[in-house]
Motif scaffolding. Structure first.
Motif, PDB file in Angstrom:
ATOM      1  N   GLY A 232       5.118   4.376   0.339  1.00  0.00           N
ATOM      2  CA  GLY A 232       6.292   3.503   0.215  1.00  0.00           C
ATOM      3  C   GLY A 232       6.962   3.565  -1.151  1.00  0.00           C
ATOM      4  O   GLY A 232       8.196   3.614  -1.254  1.00  0.00           O
TER       5      GLY A 232
ATOM      6  N   SER B 103       5.595   7.043   4.666  1.00  0.00           N
ATOM      7  CA  SER B 103       5.407   5.611   4.971  1.00  0.00           C
ATOM      8  C   SER B 103       6.762   4.915   4.999  1.00  0.00           C
ATOM      9  O   SER B 103       7.773   5.501   4.631  1.00  0.00           O
TER      10      SER B 103
ATOM     11  N   GLU C 150      -1.900   0.535   5.605  1.00  0.00           N
ATOM     12  CA  GLU C 150      -2.113   1.622   4.638  1.00  0.00           C
ATOM     13  C   GLU C 150      -2.625   2.895   5.320  1.00  0.00           C
ATOM     14  O   GLU C 150      -3.259   3.739   4.692  1.00  0.00           O
TER      15      GLU C 150
HETATM   16 MG    MG Z   1       2.413   1.511   1.981  1.00  0.00          MG
END
Ligand code: MG
Ligand code: ASP
Length: 428
Positions: free
Chosen positions: A12, A41, A208
């Motif tokens: 991210g 992500s 995650e």
């Molecule tokens: Mg992440």
């Protein structure tokens, strides 16, 4: 010469705004002679923000839901506008609008479906959006990529939110889909964390989980390596949040990395390593801010494992101590009774120890878990517990490391094996 195949995972933080995305493209340019399977992500904090919107959806708070979705939409459109001048992004804008159309109308979904299933269907929009935007940018600049839907490749069971991969089917479908595409396109872009099941529903691999996705692709395609691009220079010997003078681990073995992540080191998702270790595919952890730096190499070589001691801190721990009310010894029959009760209470034990009359175990603080543990144990056992503790694990310890972590602390429990020392500590 055959091109090598590299699997890249961008998290991210590496795609959190337009500049970050341009930096990803610059990194890809450095590898232009190779094939890349890229796993991405959701952008920035999107998964957390989607979770907030999802809560509003479950509470049937349409107003809050709309406001939270609007924030996510603005964030993505803003990135898109910063990446492309008006017309250049028109096609992408249409696609993004149509994904947001599905997000916004999610409250038409059947709320009677299991919560976890609804969650996976909703939370997956984050990766769908990021992969679309990133692939469009890669193609605009480098013209050599294709977007692929991971939900047709990674096939799982129906354990929503923590789905288990069906390995034989996944390997077959990844190979069938990716191998011909890799002949035609230098870069394939797909989503981390999300997957699909046989009834065509979206599932997820657990928070995650994108690192794990990269490991799955690498295993199925027998790639030459996997690189996880991060905002740190590599795997460090401690979390910089708790530790001033961290040292980068230049090279460690799969085994060592699995041990570290088991004890709570959070750099790599713990499931990532096994599929790589099985095929001896090296894993690199590198900095997206400094792509020419070597980062950390994780592979079969164990010769450097002992070089640097690593420290893993788990805060906010609760230590239970229990004693049978009838003062019976803690022999196997009692222990198996305790374990089955703890497993019924879904206690996840971080460390445990026993003496003749008492059994101690440590868990992460969680009010509901404490309650259920008291519930299952109190009838037969005297139960005491202590909160606000810290669990410190030192890999490759020596006298100095142990003195250092225990300084000014009270030791409530300690254990050591040849390579690992662990301490449950309270402030003195
Ligand atoms: Mg992440
Ligand atoms: N976006 C997902 C999460 O934040 C998956 C990942 O980042 O690995 O949990």
């Amino acid at each position: 010469m055959k091109k090598s195949l590299l699997v890249f995972k961008f998290g991210g933080a590496s795609v959190k705004d337009a500049d970050a995305i341009s930096n990803v493209v610059a990194i890809l340019e450095r590898y232009s002679t190779q094939n890349i399977l890229l796993v991405v992500s959701a952008m920035g904090k999107t998964t957390n923000n989607l979770e907030h919107a999802f809560e509003a959806f479950m509470e049937k708070d349409v107003e809050a839901f709309k406001i939270r979705v609007e924030i996510i939409k603005k964030y993505h459109l803003n990135i898109l506008n910063n990446l492309f001048y008006k017309d250049k992004g028109a096609l992408l804008r249409e696609e993004i609008e149509s994904i947001f159309n599905q997000v916004e109308t999610y409250y038409n979904q059947d709320i009677l479906k299991p919560r976890a299933q609804l969650y996976d269907g909703f939370i997956s929009f984050g990766e769908l959006l990021s992969s679309k935007i990133l692939q469009f940018k890669i193609n605009a600049d480098l013209k050599i990529s294709k977007w692929l839907d991971v939900r047709k490749q990674i096939l799982t069971d129906t354990l929503y939110q923590k789905a288990n991969v069906n390995w034989p089917k996944t390997i077959t479908s990844i190979r069938e889909i990716c191998i011909p595409e890799l002949e035609k396109h230098t870069i394939l872009v797909t989503q981390g964390f999300i997957a699909g099941n046989e009834s065509g529903e979206t599932t997820t691999l657990g928070r995650e989980g994108s690192d794990y996705t990269a490991g799955i692709f690498a295993h199925a395609l027998e790639s030459d390596s996997v690189t996880i691009w991060k905002d740190v220079p590599g795997m460090l010997n401690a979390d910089p949040k708790f530790f001033e003078n961290t040292i980068k681990l230049d090279r460690i073995s799969f085994r060592e990395a699995i041990e570290l992540s088991y004890y709570g080191a959070s750099v790599i998702h713990p499931k990532t390593l096994k599929p790589l270790q099985n095929k001896k595919i090296p894993l690199l952890v590198k900095s997206f801010a400094d792509p020419s730096a070597p980062g950390t190499i994780i592979d079969v070589d164990t010769s450097n494992d002992h070089m640097v001691p690593s420290f893993i801190f788990k805060k906010n721990q609760v230590l239970f101590s229990i004693t049978p009310k009838d003062f019976s010894f803690l022999i196997e029959a009692n222990l198996s009774d305790i374990f089955s009760k703890l497993s019924a209470a879904k206690a996840e034990i971080n460390i445990m120890q026993n003496s003749a009359l008492s059994f101690s175990f440590l868990i992460d603080h969680n009010a509901n878990k404490i309650k259920s543990i008291l519930n299952v144990l109190s009838s037969h056992y005297e139960v005491k517990y202590n909160t606000n503790l810290e669990l410190v694990t030192v890999r490759h310890y020596d006298k100095k490391t142990n003195e250092f972590v225990c300084k000014n602390k009270k030791i409530l429990l300690q254990q050591s094996t040849r390579k690992t020392a662990r301490f449950v500590l309270s402030e003195d």
